[in-house]
Design an enzyme around this catalytic site. Structure first.
Site, short mmCIF file in Angstrom:
data_model
loop_
_atom_site.label_atom_id
_atom_site.label_comp_id
_atom_site.label_asym_id
_atom_site.label_seq_id
_atom_site.Cartn_x
_atom_site.Cartn_y
_atom_site.Cartn_z
N ASP A 35 0.83 -1.24 0.12
CA ASP A 35 -0.11 0.09 -0.02
C ASP A 35 0.82 1.36 0.06
OD1 ASP A 35 0.76 -0.02 2.49
OD2 ASP A 35 -1.05 0.40 3.52
N SER A 36 2.23 1.09 0.03
CA SER A 36 3.01 2.35 -0.23
C SER A 36 2.95 2.73 -1.77
CB SER A 36 4.44 1.79 -0.01
OG SER A 36 4.78 0.72 -0.69
N ASP A 71 -0.91 -6.15 -0.21
CA ASP A 71 -1.46 -5.50 1.06
C ASP A 71 -2.88 -5.30 1.18
OD1 ASP A 71 0.09 -4.64 2.98
OD2 ASP A 71 0.78 -2.97 2.14
N LYS A 81 -1.16 -9.19 2.98
CA LYS A 81 -0.37 -8.84 4.17
C LYS A 81 -1.40 -7.75 4.89
CE LYS A 81 3.22 -5.85 4.12
NZ LYS A 81 2.53 -4.93 5.07
N GLU A 135 -1.36 -5.34 8.29
CA GLU A 135 -0.48 -4.63 9.46
C GLU A 135 -1.36 -5.08 10.79
OE1 GLU A 135 0.14 -0.54 9.00
OE2 GLU A 135 1.17 -1.09 6.72
N GLU A 182 9.22 -3.92 10.37
CA GLU A 182 9.40 -2.51 9.63
C GLU A 182 10.04 -1.69 10.82
OE1 GLU A 182 6.56 -0.67 7.31
OE2 GLU A 182 7.91 0.91 6.95
O1 KIV Z 1 3.47 -1.17 1.75
C1 KIV Z 1 4.62 -1.41 1.61
O2 KIV Z 1 5.43 -1.06 0.75
C2 KIV Z 1 5.29 -2.16 2.92
C3 KIV Z 1 6.77 -2.34 3.20
C4 KIV Z 1 7.38 -1.14 3.79
C5 KIV Z 1 6.95 -3.47 3.96
O3 KIV Z 1 4.34 -2.56 3.77
#
Ligand code: KIV
Length: 283
Positions: free
Chosen positions: A44-45, A83, A112, A114, A181
């Site tokens: 989600d970055s 994510d 994934k 959080e 992280e």
């Molecule tokens: O969204 C992302 O890129 C992440 C990484 C920083 C692990 O969660």
């Protein structure tokens, strides 16, 4: 089925470092897979590095599905991880399940989330349903507002306890790995020793089972990147040089050159065609 499965990732713990990189579109995913990464991750970055947001809180399921679909089309070998964005799994386990299914149907092999301990019920349920889950603890960017920005984690007993509790809860609930992280390296080492599932670090030092970085940081696509990210190229400069040269050549009439266009060899034939067309169109 792709070659790299969650089971394979778990087997790598203590034997071989796990490599993971983000990718958000078809061309970057093609390259990440070709380079041999174990996990290609639609993070989600993307809210920040692709859409220019200040944090990841505005990323939607629609965006994640859209980008996961593009990445999944490109990747043949690596595990495709997607994510779950902020707001897609916190309200209820049912909603989390519904949204995880959307990412799997878009082509992800795993999702994934959080956090860890707070989401143990969701993780257990997803794993039972057959959806592999990776957890994420330490700095969890979706808690940006509570944290008051991005900072290193694990500096006091409470934080160390929370990080280890998350990792243990993820292990117990059936997650196949956990991202650590921006935690102090000693804490990452402790967690890596205490859990049987692989730990994948970002900004958390070398004592973890694998490493992940963000595509744009690795390639130097922005002027600034997080202090823990290593730049392996300076593509920003290279791209700037290339597009500026294109612009300059257009202004100077140098592009297109002879090799980039095609014309009639027989000019008389073309003149006849031209006259006929003009007559028909009354020009
Ligand atoms: O969204 C992302 O890129 C992440 C990484 C920083 C692990 O969660």
């Amino acid at each position: 089925m792709r070659e790299i499965t969650p089971k394979r990732i778990m087997e790598m713990k203590g034997k071989e470092k796990i490599t993971m990189i983000t990718a958000y579109d078809y061309p970057s995913a093609l390259l990440a897979d070709k380079a041999g990464f174990d996990i290609v991750f639609v993070g989600d970055s993307l809210g920040m590095v692709v859409y220019g947001d200040k944090n990841t809180l505005n990323v939607t399921m629609e965006q994640m599905v859209f980008h996961t679909r593009a990445v999944a089309k490109a990747v043949k070998r690596a595990l495709v991880l997607a994510d779950m964005p902020f707001g897609s799994y916190e309200v209820s386990v049912e909603e989390g399940i519904k949204n995880a299914i959307r990412l799997i149907q878009a082509g992800a092999d795993a999702v994934k989330i959080e956090g860890g301990y707070d989401h143990r019920k969701l993780v257990k349920k997803l794993v039972r349903m057959g959806i592999p889950v990776m957890g994420h603890t330490g700095l969890t960017p979706q808690r940006y507002l509570r944290l008051g920005g991005y900072r290193i984690m694990g500096e006091n007993e409470e934080e160390v306890e929370e990080i280890l509790r998350d990792a243990k809860a993820l292990e117990k609930s059936g997650a196949f790995a956990v991202v650590l992280e921006f935690v102090l390296a000693d804490v990452a080492k402790l967690v890596t020793e205490e859990v049987s599932i692989p730990t994948i670090g970002i900004g958390s030092g070398p004592h973890v089972d694998g490493q992940v970085l963000v595509w744009h940081d690795v390639l130097g696509l922005y002027e600034n990147s997080p202090p823990f990210a290593k730049r392996y190229a300076n593509l920003r400069e290279e791209i700037l040089r290339a597009i500026s040269e294109f612009r300059k050549e257009v202004k100077e009439g140098k592009f297109p050159g002879k090799e980039h266009y095609w014309e009639y060899q027989d000019k008389e034939r073309f003149n006849r065609i031209k006259e006929n067309v003009k007559r028909k169109l009354k020009l």
